[in-house]
Design an enzyme around this catalytic site. Structure first.
Site, PDB file in Angstrom:
ATOM      1  N   ARG A  66      57.237  -4.714 -28.947  1.00 23.90           N
ATOM      2  CA  ARG A  66      58.609  -4.982 -29.402  1.00 23.90           C
ATOM      3  C   ARG A  66      59.684  -4.291 -28.594  1.00 23.90           C
ATOM      4  O   ARG A  66      60.863  -4.644 -28.721  1.00 23.90           O
ATOM      5  CB  ARG A  66      58.741  -4.577 -30.881  1.00 23.90           C
ATOM      6  CG  ARG A  66      57.744  -5.270 -31.803  1.00 23.90           C
ATOM      7  CD  ARG A  66      57.879  -6.765 -31.761  1.00 23.90           C
ATOM      8  NE  ARG A  66      56.945  -7.419 -32.682  1.00 23.90           N
ATOM      9  CZ  ARG A  66      56.937  -8.725 -32.925  1.00 23.90           C
ATOM     10  NH1 ARG A  66      57.785  -9.518 -32.301  1.00 23.90           N
ATOM     11  NH2 ARG A  66      56.054  -9.239 -33.761  1.00 23.90           N
ATOM     12  N   ARG A  94      64.478 -11.408 -54.528  1.00 25.16           N
ATOM     13  CA  ARG A  94      64.342 -12.035 -55.846  1.00 25.16           C
ATOM     14  C   ARG A  94      64.865 -11.088 -56.920  1.00 25.16           C
ATOM     15  O   ARG A  94      65.547 -11.486 -57.849  1.00 25.16           O
ATOM     16  CB  ARG A  94      62.876 -12.383 -56.121  1.00 25.16           C
ATOM     17  CG  ARG A  94      62.317 -13.413 -55.154  1.00 25.16           C
ATOM     18  CD  ARG A  94      60.882 -13.748 -55.503  1.00 25.16           C
ATOM     19  NE  ARG A  94      60.787 -14.423 -56.783  1.00 25.16           N
ATOM     20  CZ  ARG A  94      59.785 -14.240 -57.652  1.00 25.16           C
ATOM     21  NH1 ARG A  94      58.814 -13.393 -57.384  1.00 25.16           N
ATOM     22  NH2 ARG A  94      59.767 -14.900 -58.770  1.00 25.16           N
ATOM     23  N   GLN A 154      60.055  -3.615 -48.516  1.00 24.68           N
ATOM     24  CA  GLN A 154      61.268  -4.316 -48.101  1.00 24.68           C
ATOM     25  C   GLN A 154      62.078  -4.713 -49.323  1.00 24.68           C
ATOM     26  O   GLN A 154      61.510  -5.025 -50.376  1.00 24.68           O
ATOM     27  CB  GLN A 154      60.857  -5.569 -47.318  1.00 24.68           C
ATOM     28  CG  GLN A 154      62.011  -6.361 -46.774  1.00 24.68           C
ATOM     29  CD  GLN A 154      61.540  -7.478 -45.851  1.00 24.68           C
ATOM     30  OE1 GLN A 154      60.348  -7.788 -45.796  1.00 24.68           O
ATOM     31  NE2 GLN A 154      62.454  -8.078 -45.140  1.00 24.68           N
ATOM     32  N   HIS A 177      51.417   0.351 -30.418  1.00 22.25           N
ATOM     33  CA  HIS A 177      51.275  -1.097 -30.196  1.00 22.25           C
ATOM     34  C   HIS A 177      52.601  -1.812 -30.494  1.00 22.25           C
ATOM     35  O   HIS A 177      53.027  -2.682 -29.730  1.00 22.25           O
ATOM     36  CB  HIS A 177      50.149  -1.646 -31.088  1.00 22.25           C
ATOM     37  CG  HIS A 177      49.937  -3.113 -30.953  1.00 22.25           C
ATOM     38  ND1 HIS A 177      49.577  -3.715 -29.765  1.00 22.25           N
ATOM     39  CD2 HIS A 177      50.046  -4.116 -31.863  1.00 22.25           C
ATOM     40  CE1 HIS A 177      49.472  -5.028 -29.947  1.00 22.25           C
ATOM     41  NE2 HIS A 177      49.755  -5.294 -31.205  1.00 22.25           N
ATOM     42  N   ARG A 195      54.797  -8.826 -39.199  1.00 25.00           N
ATOM     43  CA  ARG A 195      53.612  -9.468 -38.629  1.00 25.00           C
ATOM     44  C   ARG A 195      52.591  -8.425 -38.166  1.00 25.00           C
ATOM     45  O   ARG A 195      51.423  -8.740 -37.940  1.00 25.00           O
ATOM     46  CB  ARG A 195      54.003 -10.373 -37.454  1.00 25.00           C
ATOM     47  CG  ARG A 195      54.826 -11.584 -37.834  1.00 25.00           C
ATOM     48  CD  ARG A 195      54.030 -12.571 -38.685  1.00 25.00           C
ATOM     49  NE  ARG A 195      52.851 -13.059 -38.017  1.00 25.00           N
ATOM     50  CZ  ARG A 195      52.820 -14.065 -37.143  1.00 25.00           C
ATOM     51  NH1 ARG A 195      53.934 -14.696 -36.853  1.00 25.00           N
ATOM     52  NH2 ARG A 195      51.684 -14.433 -36.573  1.00 25.00           N
TER      53      ARG A 195
HETATM   54  C1  LIG Z   1      57.574 -11.566 -27.767  1.00 21.51           C
HETATM   55  C2  LIG Z   1      56.809 -12.040 -28.971  1.00 21.51           C
HETATM   56  C3  LIG Z   1      56.839 -13.386 -29.305  1.00 21.51           C
HETATM   57  C4  LIG Z   1      56.147 -13.857 -30.438  1.00 21.51           C
HETATM   58  N1  LIG Z   1      56.202 -15.183 -30.767  1.00 21.51           N
HETATM   59  C5  LIG Z   1      55.543 -15.633 -31.844  1.00 21.51           C
HETATM   60  C6  LIG Z   1      55.592 -17.017 -32.230  1.00 21.51           C
HETATM   61  O1  LIG Z   1      56.235 -17.828 -31.587  1.00 21.51           O
HETATM   62  N2  LIG Z   1      54.932 -17.393 -33.336  1.00 21.51           N
HETATM   63  C7  LIG Z   1      54.190 -16.517 -34.082  1.00 21.51           C
HETATM   64  O2  LIG Z   1      53.608 -16.923 -35.088  1.00 21.51           O
HETATM   65  N3  LIG Z   1      54.138 -15.206 -33.753  1.00 21.51           N
HETATM   66  C8  LIG Z   1      54.774 -14.749 -32.673  1.00 21.51           C
HETATM   67  N4  LIG Z   1      54.719 -13.416 -32.347  1.00 21.51           N
HETATM   68  C9  LIG Z   1      53.961 -12.516 -33.221  1.00 21.51           C
HETATM   69  C10 LIG Z   1      52.587 -12.150 -32.603  1.00 21.51           C
HETATM   70  O3  LIG Z   1      51.799 -13.299 -32.409  1.00 21.51           O
HETATM   71  C11 LIG Z   1      51.849 -11.175 -33.527  1.00 21.51           C
HETATM   72  O4  LIG Z   1      51.599 -11.775 -34.766  1.00 21.51           O
HETATM   73  C12 LIG Z   1      52.609  -9.898 -33.759  1.00 21.51           C
HETATM   74  O5  LIG Z   1      53.128  -9.402 -32.563  1.00 21.51           O
HETATM   75  C13 LIG Z   1      51.689  -8.868 -34.413  1.00 21.51           C
HETATM   76  O6  LIG Z   1      50.861  -8.306 -33.422  1.00 21.51           O
HETATM   77  P1  LIG Z   1      49.284  -8.275 -33.496  1.00 21.51           P
HETATM   78  O7  LIG Z   1      48.738  -9.641 -33.685  1.00 21.51           O
HETATM   79  O8  LIG Z   1      48.817  -7.538 -32.285  1.00 21.51           O
HETATM   80  O9  LIG Z   1      48.955  -7.577 -34.855  1.00 21.51           O
HETATM   81  P2  LIG Z   1      48.889  -6.069 -35.415  1.00 21.51           P
HETATM   82  O10 LIG Z   1      48.788  -6.165 -36.865  1.00 21.51           O
HETATM   83  O11 LIG Z   1      49.997  -5.255 -34.843  1.00 21.51           O
HETATM   84  O12 LIG Z   1      47.489  -5.561 -34.970  1.00 21.51           O
HETATM   85  C14 LIG Z   1      47.197  -4.705 -33.897  1.00 21.51           C
HETATM   86  C15 LIG Z   1      45.885  -5.154 -33.296  1.00 21.51           C
HETATM   87  O13 LIG Z   1      44.839  -5.026 -34.265  1.00 21.51           O
HETATM   88  C16 LIG Z   1      43.917  -6.107 -34.099  1.00 21.51           C
HETATM   89  N5  LIG Z   1      43.932  -6.939 -35.306  1.00 21.51           N
HETATM   90  C17 LIG Z   1      44.853  -6.910 -36.307  1.00 21.51           C
HETATM   91  N6  LIG Z   1      44.531  -7.777 -37.270  1.00 21.51           N
HETATM   92  C18 LIG Z   1      43.417  -8.391 -36.866  1.00 21.51           C
HETATM   93  C19 LIG Z   1      42.610  -9.401 -37.424  1.00 21.51           C
HETATM   94  N7  LIG Z   1      42.895  -9.963 -38.598  1.00 21.51           N
HETATM   95  N8  LIG Z   1      41.522  -9.792 -36.748  1.00 21.51           N
HETATM   96  C20 LIG Z   1      41.209  -9.238 -35.568  1.00 21.51           C
HETATM   97  N9  LIG Z   1      41.934  -8.277 -34.969  1.00 21.51           N
HETATM   98  C21 LIG Z   1      43.016  -7.853 -35.616  1.00 21.51           C
HETATM   99  C22 LIG Z   1      44.395  -6.906 -32.895  1.00 21.51           C
HETATM  100  O14 LIG Z   1      43.768  -6.401 -31.740  1.00 21.51           O
HETATM  101  C23 LIG Z   1      45.866  -6.610 -32.858  1.00 21.51           C
HETATM  102  O15 LIG Z   1      46.492  -6.785 -31.601  1.00 21.51           O
HETATM  103  C24 LIG Z   1      55.394 -12.944 -31.237  1.00 21.51           C
HETATM  104  C25 LIG Z   1      55.367 -11.586 -30.866  1.00 21.51           C
HETATM  105  C26 LIG Z   1      56.067 -11.130 -29.765  1.00 21.51           C
HETATM  106  C27 LIG Z   1      56.028  -9.664 -29.416  1.00 21.51           C
END
Ligand SMILES: Cc1cc2nc3c(=O)[nH]c(=O)nc-3n(C[C@H](O)[C@H](O)[C@H](O)COP(=O)(O)OP(=O)(O)OC[C@H]3O[C@@H](n4cnc5c(N)ncnc54)[C@H](O)[C@@H]3O)c2cc1C
Length: 262
Positions: A212, A114, A110, A207, A101
């Site tokens: 994590r 398949r 990864q 981050h 994510r």
């Molecule tokens: C404890 C925990 C519980 C979670 N539970 C769920 C859940 O129930 N369901 C679920 O779907 N996900 C869940 N997640 C996943 C979470 O929502 C994020 O998708 C994931 O942690 C990736 O982090 P990030 O969004 O900061 O993205 P990263 O890709 O790590 O990006 C880093 C930063 O870059 C910026 N960024 C990246 N991409 C974009 C973009 N397209 N537009 C604007 N800014 C951007 C943001 O500031 C972002 O924080 C969970 C995560 C954690 C840690």
């Protein structure tokens, strides 16, 4: 850890020599304090922004202060120059589903469920199951059954393919194999091992560690994040020196920092 930075600043000599000698930029390479490659690259990238190469610049012995300022002020883009690559194995598909994510500054390769068939299937037992006789037994039964079911589904699907079933058709040999494996994997649990190569630049890695290796994170990914931290802090101790290790209620380790999301 598969890969880490190698930096050769002697290559900037020609660049520095091109400026007026009175500016004293060539001093930069005569800094008596050695700092790790990762920190040296971030510092040079940051100092290039202001052409801070003269004797009035921040010297290497002040690297800790320099990087703290970068973290404090949120100018984390200079940390993006340094990347680390890891092979994570013995980890479940649940973990990788969470890890992938993270998009910004991350690269993943990864194992393909398949392309790769059931012959290399491995499973990951959660610590909660390892320490409980009934849950441990259930895990063993579950994975044995999953492996058997996978093999049975694959056999039936191959037979259908041989019989010319159009649903199982494919143009190339690889397509045919994927048609079988992609359906057979439906019976695999989240506990299926999913080795992955992950590369993260330091800004992204920080981050990931903050999200994590935190108290709210899932236990398996928290352990993996903590292990990545243990690797990088050996190579780039100053970039990660702001992290404090905390022992969480369940005995596992987490990380905390005052400088989140630089
Ligand atoms: C404890 C925990 C519980 C979670 N539970 C769920 C859940 O129930 N369901 C679920 O779907 N996900 C869940 N997640 C996943 C979470 O929502 C994020 O998708 C994931 O942690 C990736 O982090 P990030 O969004 O900061 O993205 P990263 O890709 O790590 O990006 C880093 C930063 O870059 C910026 N960024 C990246 N991409 C974009 C973009 N397209 N537009 C604007 N800014 C951007 C943001 O500031 C972002 O924080 C969970 C995560 C954690 C840690």
């Amino acid at each position: 850890m598969l890969a880490r930075p190698f930096v050769d600043l002697t290559n900037i000599q020609q660049f520095l020599a091109g400026f007026d000698q009175e500016l004293g930029f060539q001093e930069y390479l005569r800094d008596p304090t050695q700092i790790p490659d990762a920190e040296a690259l971030c510092k040079f990238a940051g100092q290039l922004c202001y052409l801070s190469f003269s004797s009035k610049r921040t010297w290497n012995h002040e690297i800790s202060k320099y990087l703290r300022h970068i973290k404090e002020s949120g100018h984390g883009s200079v940390l993006e120059h340094v990347s680390f690559s890891f092979l994570l194995y013995g980890i479940s598909r649940s973990l990788t589903h969470e890890l992938v994510r993270h998009r910004a500054g991350a690269a993943f390769s990864q194992v393909s469920q398949r392309f790769v068939d059931g012959s290399a299937l491995r499973f990951v037992e959660r610590p909660e199951f390892q320490t409980h006789p009934v849950l441990h037994l259930m895990f063993e039964e579950r994975i044995d059954n999953a492996a058997k079911e996978y093999a049975k589904i694959a056999t039936i699907l191959y037979d259908r393919q041989l019989a010319g079933d159009p649903q199982m058709s494919g143009e190339r040999k690889t397509d045919l194999r994927k048609k079988v494996n992609q359906a057979a994997r439906a019976c695999l649990p989240n506990e299926t091992e999913a080795p992955i190569v992950v590369s993260l630049n330091v800004r992204a890695l920080r981050h990931v560690l903050e999200m994590r290796a935190a108290v709210g994170a899932e236990t398996e990914i928290r352990r993996a994040a903590y292990l990545m931290y243990e690797c990088v802090k050996e190579i780039a101790p100053i970039l990660f020196e702001d992290y404090e290790v905390e022992i969480l209620g369940d005995g596992t380790k987490g990380l905390r920092t005052a400088y989140r999301k630089v």
